[in-house]
Structure formats: structure tokens, C-alpha cells
Design a protein around this motif. Structure first.
Motif, PDB file in Angstrom:
ATOM      1  N   GLU A 169      45.948  44.874  48.724  1.00  0.00           N
ATOM      2  CA  GLU A 169      45.714  44.288  47.400  1.00  0.00           C
ATOM      3  C   GLU A 169      46.895  44.586  46.481  1.00  0.00           C
ATOM      4  O   GLU A 169      47.752  45.421  46.802  1.00  0.00           O
ATOM      5  CB  GLU A 169      44.452  44.881  46.774  1.00  0.00           C
ATOM      6  CG  GLU A 169      43.181  44.627  47.567  1.00  0.00           C
ATOM      7  CD  GLU A 169      42.614  43.233  47.340  1.00  0.00           C
ATOM      8  OE1 GLU A 169      42.848  42.681  46.255  1.00  0.00           O
ATOM      9  OE2 GLU A 169      41.964  42.699  48.247  1.00  0.00           O
ATOM     10  N   ALA A 170      46.906  43.927  45.320  1.00  0.00           N
ATOM     11  CA  ALA A 170      47.977  44.147  44.343  1.00  0.00           C
ATOM     12  C   ALA A 170      47.378  44.390  42.962  1.00  0.00           C
ATOM     13  O   ALA A 170      46.277  43.924  42.666  1.00  0.00           O
ATOM     14  CB  ALA A 170      48.901  42.941  44.309  1.00  0.00           C
ATOM     15  N   ALA A 171      48.072  45.142  42.155  1.00  0.00           N
ATOM     16  CA  ALA A 171      47.663  45.376  40.760  1.00  0.00           C
ATOM     17  C   ALA A 171      48.834  45.001  39.862  1.00  0.00           C
ATOM     18  O   ALA A 171      49.996  45.160  40.244  1.00  0.00           O
ATOM     19  CB  ALA A 171      47.276  46.832  40.547  1.00  0.00           C
ATOM     20  N   VAL A 198      51.280  55.113  33.500  1.00  0.00           N
ATOM     21  CA  VAL A 198      50.361  54.097  34.034  1.00  0.00           C
ATOM     22  C   VAL A 198      49.684  54.693  35.267  1.00  0.00           C
ATOM     23  O   VAL A 198      50.363  55.175  36.163  1.00  0.00           O
ATOM     24  CB  VAL A 198      51.116  52.808  34.432  1.00  0.00           C
ATOM     25  CG1 VAL A 198      50.154  51.789  35.034  1.00  0.00           C
ATOM     26  CG2 VAL A 198      51.834  52.219  33.239  1.00  0.00           C
ATOM     27  N   LYS A 199      48.349  54.641  35.259  1.00  0.00           N
ATOM     28  CA  LYS A 199      47.596  55.213  36.381  1.00  0.00           C
ATOM     29  C   LYS A 199      46.769  54.102  37.029  1.00  0.00           C
ATOM     30  O   LYS A 199      45.941  53.482  36.355  1.00  0.00           O
ATOM     31  CB  LYS A 199      46.680  56.317  35.840  1.00  0.00           C
ATOM     32  CG  LYS A 199      46.108  57.231  36.878  1.00  0.00           C
ATOM     33  CD  LYS A 199      45.563  58.488  36.199  1.00  0.00           C
ATOM     34  CE  LYS A 199      45.017  59.454  37.222  1.00  0.00           C
ATOM     35  NZ  LYS A 199      43.628  59.192  37.558  1.00  0.00           N
ATOM     36  N   ILE A 200      47.025  53.854  38.278  1.00  0.00           N
ATOM     37  CA  ILE A 200      46.268  52.830  39.013  1.00  0.00           C
ATOM     38  C   ILE A 200      45.400  53.549  40.042  1.00  0.00           C
ATOM     39  O   ILE A 200      45.920  54.255  40.911  1.00  0.00           O
ATOM     40  CB  ILE A 200      47.206  51.835  39.717  1.00  0.00           C
ATOM     41  CG1 ILE A 200      48.097  51.127  38.688  1.00  0.00           C
ATOM     42  CG2 ILE A 200      46.417  50.812  40.518  1.00  0.00           C
ATOM     43  CD1 ILE A 200      49.164  50.240  39.303  1.00  0.00           C
ATOM     44  N   ASP A 201      44.086  53.341  39.928  1.00  0.00           N
ATOM     45  CA  ASP A 201      43.152  54.007  40.848  1.00  0.00           C
ATOM     46  C   ASP A 201      42.477  52.977  41.754  1.00  0.00           C
ATOM     47  O   ASP A 201      42.301  51.822  41.367  1.00  0.00           O
ATOM     48  CB  ASP A 201      42.068  54.746  40.049  1.00  0.00           C
ATOM     49  CG  ASP A 201      42.613  56.018  39.426  1.00  0.00           C
ATOM     50  OD1 ASP A 201      43.499  56.634  40.039  1.00  0.00           O
ATOM     51  OD2 ASP A 201      42.189  56.369  38.315  1.00  0.00           O
ATOM     52  N   ASN A 202      42.083  53.432  42.935  1.00  0.00           N
ATOM     53  CA  ASN A 202      41.304  52.621  43.888  1.00  0.00           C
ATOM     54  C   ASN A 202      41.997  51.330  44.293  1.00  0.00           C
ATOM     55  O   ASN A 202      41.342  50.304  44.452  1.00  0.00           O
ATOM     56  CB  ASN A 202      39.926  52.277  43.299  1.00  0.00           C
ATOM     57  CG  ASN A 202      39.082  53.504  43.100  1.00  0.00           C
ATOM     58  OD1 ASN A 202      39.069  54.385  43.948  1.00  0.00           O
ATOM     59  ND2 ASN A 202      38.414  53.588  41.972  1.00  0.00           N
ATOM     60  N   LEU A 203      43.291  51.370  44.421  1.00  0.00           N
ATOM     61  CA  LEU A 203      44.000  50.161  44.857  1.00  0.00           C
ATOM     62  C   LEU A 203      43.892  50.072  46.382  1.00  0.00           C
ATOM     63  O   LEU A 203      44.456  50.907  47.100  1.00  0.00           O
ATOM     64  CB  LEU A 203      45.469  50.235  44.424  1.00  0.00           C
ATOM     65  CG  LEU A 203      46.351  49.044  44.782  1.00  0.00           C
ATOM     66  CD1 LEU A 203      45.790  47.748  44.203  1.00  0.00           C
ATOM     67  CD2 LEU A 203      47.766  49.254  44.284  1.00  0.00           C
ATOM     68  N   PRO A 204      43.160  49.062  46.896  1.00  0.00           N
ATOM     69  CA  PRO A 204      42.990  49.001  48.354  1.00  0.00           C
ATOM     70  C   PRO A 204      44.271  48.503  49.019  1.00  0.00           C
ATOM     71  O   PRO A 204      44.921  47.586  48.506  1.00  0.00           O
ATOM     72  CB  PRO A 204      41.872  47.968  48.535  1.00  0.00           C
ATOM     73  CG  PRO A 204      41.341  47.679  47.178  1.00  0.00           C
ATOM     74  CD  PRO A 204      42.426  47.999  46.204  1.00  0.00           C
ATOM     75  N   THR A 231      37.235  47.536  42.868  1.00  0.00           N
ATOM     76  CA  THR A 231      37.312  47.784  41.438  1.00  0.00           C
ATOM     77  C   THR A 231      38.569  48.587  41.210  1.00  0.00           C
ATOM     78  O   THR A 231      38.575  49.799  41.341  1.00  0.00           O
ATOM     79  CB  THR A 231      36.072  48.572  40.970  1.00  0.00           C
ATOM     80  OG1 THR A 231      34.923  47.907  41.463  1.00  0.00           O
ATOM     81  CG2 THR A 231      36.015  48.648  39.465  1.00  0.00           C
ATOM     82  N   ILE A 232      39.655  47.902  40.935  1.00  0.00           N
ATOM     83  CA  ILE A 232      40.928  48.583  40.721  1.00  0.00           C
ATOM     84  C   ILE A 232      40.999  48.978  39.252  1.00  0.00           C
ATOM     85  O   ILE A 232      40.844  48.137  38.370  1.00  0.00           O
ATOM     86  CB  ILE A 232      42.108  47.661  41.091  1.00  0.00           C
ATOM     87  CG1 ILE A 232      41.969  47.183  42.533  1.00  0.00           C
ATOM     88  CG2 ILE A 232      43.422  48.377  40.870  1.00  0.00           C
ATOM     89  CD1 ILE A 232      42.842  46.002  42.876  1.00  0.00           C
ATOM     90  N   THR A 233      41.211  50.247  39.021  1.00  0.00           N
ATOM     91  CA  THR A 233      41.271  50.713  37.644  1.00  0.00           C
ATOM     92  C   THR A 233      42.724  50.962  37.266  1.00  0.00           C
ATOM     93  O   THR A 233      43.426  51.697  37.950  1.00  0.00           O
ATOM     94  CB  THR A 233      40.508  52.047  37.494  1.00  0.00           C
ATOM     95  OG1 THR A 233      39.292  51.927  38.208  1.00  0.00           O
ATOM     96  CG2 THR A 233      40.240  52.371  36.052  1.00  0.00           C
ATOM     97  N   ILE A 234      43.154  50.337  36.194  1.00  0.00           N
ATOM     98  CA  ILE A 234      44.496  50.611  35.681  1.00  0.00           C
ATOM     99  C   ILE A 234      44.325  51.305  34.345  1.00  0.00           C
ATOM    100  O   ILE A 234      43.751  50.752  33.410  1.00  0.00           O
ATOM    101  CB  ILE A 234      45.331  49.325  35.524  1.00  0.00           C
ATOM    102  CG1 ILE A 234      45.470  48.634  36.879  1.00  0.00           C
ATOM    103  CG2 ILE A 234      46.703  49.651  34.951  1.00  0.00           C
ATOM    104  CD1 ILE A 234      46.239  47.348  36.847  1.00  0.00           C
ATOM    105  N   THR A 235      44.806  52.527  34.271  1.00  0.00           N
ATOM    106  CA  THR A 235      44.659  53.306  33.044  1.00  0.00           C
ATOM    107  C   THR A 235      46.015  53.455  32.378  1.00  0.00           C
ATOM    108  O   THR A 235      46.957  53.931  32.992  1.00  0.00           O
ATOM    109  CB  THR A 235      44.112  54.714  33.370  1.00  0.00           C
ATOM    110  OG1 THR A 235      43.025  54.567  34.274  1.00  0.00           O
ATOM    111  CG2 THR A 235      43.655  55.426  32.117  1.00  0.00           C
TER     112      THR A 235
END
Lengths: 180, 187
Positions: free
Chosen positions: B46-48, B37-43, A29-33
């Protein structure tokens, strides 16, 4: 035979029960804020200072000296601001000749100084512009700039003590902003 | 002799033109969103993906450039380390033309290599958007990119899979044993 089928089905179901949530975590669950304050913007009402011919070892100031250009914070977030200079390059052949920007506002042979002064910034007066990013508005000693804030400033140039004449020189000063 | 050289230098100096300008634009005005921009829990592995919007508020079309750069340590948010490698961030376009009074989007992808050492990290890097110009004064707007990687992705995933497989094997073994025992037993 019935027992075999039952146990295989049970084994598959149990294996899936344990492994599926784990497999699902692989895609995560990647969260982008996009943090609440969303828009960053500053504007300048002037970007050019055409000086014409200059003499060596001479100071030039903008007119008016410290209210020449207005920076306005246009976005909806508070900002920290910075200023950065660079070497001045010969327009006709940038790689062949340049004036080095000094790191303290002084000059020398083919070395020039640049300064800025913000109206109302009585503690610092004229501040050298260098090739290392420095604070524009001193947020460390006060607050960052808020939306709607304006700051007027001027520039000062100190030409090299000696330079090759007849060459058109060009430089750029970058004013940057980041969300505070 | 020295006096003559100095005089020659001064005459030459008077011919120099400093900071000329040929463009008509006299101001610079644009905005970028989001500012943070805040990206959390990026394993790792993986890519966001997200979009930056550049809004040109001037009456002329402008070219904008986008580049990443490392902020000075004291400018980073508390607890954030330097982003390890700029090449993990890619842009749909590093240069974009935006028409007068218009906005355009740039897609940005952050991809972390699949290595355990990148798990559980908190990084910061800035993305600078600048309006191309040959004027003396230029403006650059910096977007803070805060990236946090998933701390326990690898171990959780492997543990779940291992437990599932072990339970499956045990049950399958029991079923087989029970079947063969019944088969060899005379009715």
C-alpha cells in the motif's frame, strides 16, 4: 428447489460475513500523524563572508570573532542542530581544482581547515567543521534549542600551506535542524 | 631554488579570492511543516500520501530542494531502524520555487513493496529541505518521517478469506446433497 436457493443464499451471506471484514483490512486503516509540534524553522542573519585575497598557511577569523552571525530558532518545536562543511572548489572549473576540507581543522598542501565557535560555549571553544555532520549546539551535553533561542557564532579559516594562486575558490557550510 | 618556489607560491596565494559572493540576500529564513510525520499501520503493498508545506519568509523568491537521507543511527528515535530503500519515497517535485513571503506544498508518497518481510517494521528516514544558495552559509531543515508497517495484514486477510470460502463450500455442499436426496426420493 426452494431448499437449494435458500442454501445458496445462506452460503453466500455466510461467506460474505467472514470474508468482507478481512477484505476490508486489505485497504487498512493507515494512520498519518502530523505530530503536535508542527513547524520547524531556524534563521541566520548572515550568510556571506567575503574575504578577498588570502595568503597561504594563514588564519582568518570573522569579525567579531564569535558573535558574527546569529542563529535563531523560529519554529514552534525544540531542535537539534548540526553543521557540515565541504571541499572548496574553483569557481571557474569546479571539477579541476579544489581544496580538501581537513577532518580535524588542520591544513596541508591544498588542504584547508574550518572552525566555528559559539558565544557562550566555553567548554568546546573552536570546533572543527568537517565533511561529517557534527553537532552545532551540543545537545548531548545540554539541552536542544527551544523556540526563540538565539546562538551567536563565528568562523575561522586556516588556508592551505600551499595552493595554486589566482583562482577564485568557493565553499559552503550547511547548518541543519531537526525536531528534537 | 626551494626558497624561490616558496616565494612564487606566496605571491600566487595573494591573488586568490576566497568565498566571493554576488548575491544580495544576506539572511536565510524559511520554515517547513510538519516537523515530524508518523505513518502507522501501512500495509506492505500500500501507499500513504501527505503534504509538506514550505514557507519562504524572505522578501525574495527562492528555490528549495527536497531530498531524503539516512540519519546517523544515534539520531534516530528509539526503536527505529534505517529505512530500507529511499526509492520508496517519491515527491511531486524535488525542486520548487516559492515566492517571497509565500508558502507552497509538496506531496510526498511512501509506497512499501508487497512483501511479507516488510511487515511489522518501524523505520525512520529524514527529508531535508534546503534553500538553494551559493552563499557560504546554508540552512537545511530536516523532517523526521517515521513509518510503521502493519504487522499482520497478510495472515489476517488470508485467514478470513479462507474461513469464508470453506464455510461457503460446506453450506453449498449440504444444500446440494439435501436437494438431490429429496429429488431421488419417491413422493
Amino acid at each position: 428447489m426452494k431448499a437449494v436457493i435458500t442454501s445458496i443464499v445462506a452460503a453466500i451471506i455466510l461467506a460474505l460475513i467472514f470474508s468482507l471484514p478481512a477484505l476490508a483490512q486489505d485497504s487498512g486503516t493507515i494512520t498519518i500523524t502530523m505530530t503536535g509540534v508542527n513547524d520547524i524553522s531556524i534563521s541566520l542573519d548572515k550568510t556571506q563572508w567575503p574575504l578577498g585575497n588570502v595568503a597561504s598557511n594563514t588564519e582568518y577569523t570573522t569579525s567579531p570573532p564569535i558573535e558574527w552571525c546569529t542563529l535563531t530558532v523560529e519554529g514552534n518545536c525544540n531542535v537539534n542542530t548540526f553543521i557540515l562543511g565541504e571541499d572548496a572548489k574553483w569557481v571557474d572549473n569546479p571539477g579541476a581544482y579544489e581544496w580538501t576540507l581537513s577532518n580535524d581543522g588542520t591544513n596541508g598542501e591544498n588542504v584547508y581547515g574550518l572552525w566555528f565557535r559559539i558565544s557562550g560555549d566555553t567548554s568546546r571553544g573552536y570546533v572543527p567543521i568537517t565533511k561529517t555532520e557534527g553537532e552545532f549546539w551540543p545537545y548531548d551535553g545540554g539541552s536542544s534549542l527551544a523556540p526563540g533561542d538565539t546562538k551567536q557564532f563565528g568562523l575561522k579559516l586556516l588556508t592551505p600551506t600551499y595552493f595554486v594562486g589566482g583562482r577564485q575558490m568557493q565553499t559552503q557550510i550547511t547548518i541543519s535542524a531537526v525536531a528534537a | 631554488m626551494i626558497g624561490r618556489i616558496k616565494l612564487a607560491g606566496l605571491v600566487a596565494a595573494l591573488l586568490v579570492i576566497f568565498l566571493p559572493s554576488f548575491t544580495l540576500a544576506q539572511d536565510v529564513n524559511f520554515s517547513v511543516s510538519p516537523a515530524v510525520v508518523k505513518i502507522d499501520n501501512l500495509p506492505p503493498g500500500e501507499a500513504a500520501e501527505f503534504e509538506l508545506t514550505i514557507h519562504n519568509k524572505e522578501e525574495l523568491a527562492r528555490n528549495f530542494t527536497i531530498a531524503t537521507f539516512q540519519p546517523p543511527e544515534k539520531e534516530r528515535r528509539k526503536g527505529r531502524a534505517e529505512f530500507p530503500d529511499d526509492s520508496w519515497i517519491s515527491f511531486s517535485s524535488q525542486e520548487i520555487e516559492v515566492a517571497a513571503n509565500s508558502a507552497a506544498n509538496v506531496t510526498i508518497t511512501v509506497a512499501i513493496p508487497r512483501e511479507q518481510k516488510w511487515a511489522g517494521e518501524d523505520w525512520e528516514i529524514w527529508m531535508g529541505v534546503a534553500a538553494e544558495s551559493s552563499d557560504l552559509l546554508a540552512v537545511r531543515l530536516d523532517v523526521r518521517l517515521l513509518v510503521s508497517t502493519n504487522p499482520a495484514m497478510e495472515s489476517t486477510s488470508n485467514a478470513g478469506l479462507a474461513v469464508g470460502i470453506v464455510v461457503g463450500i460446506i453450506l453449498f455442499g449440504c444444500g446440494g446433497y439435501y436437494y438431490f436426496r429429496r429429488k431421488v426420493k419417491p413422493e
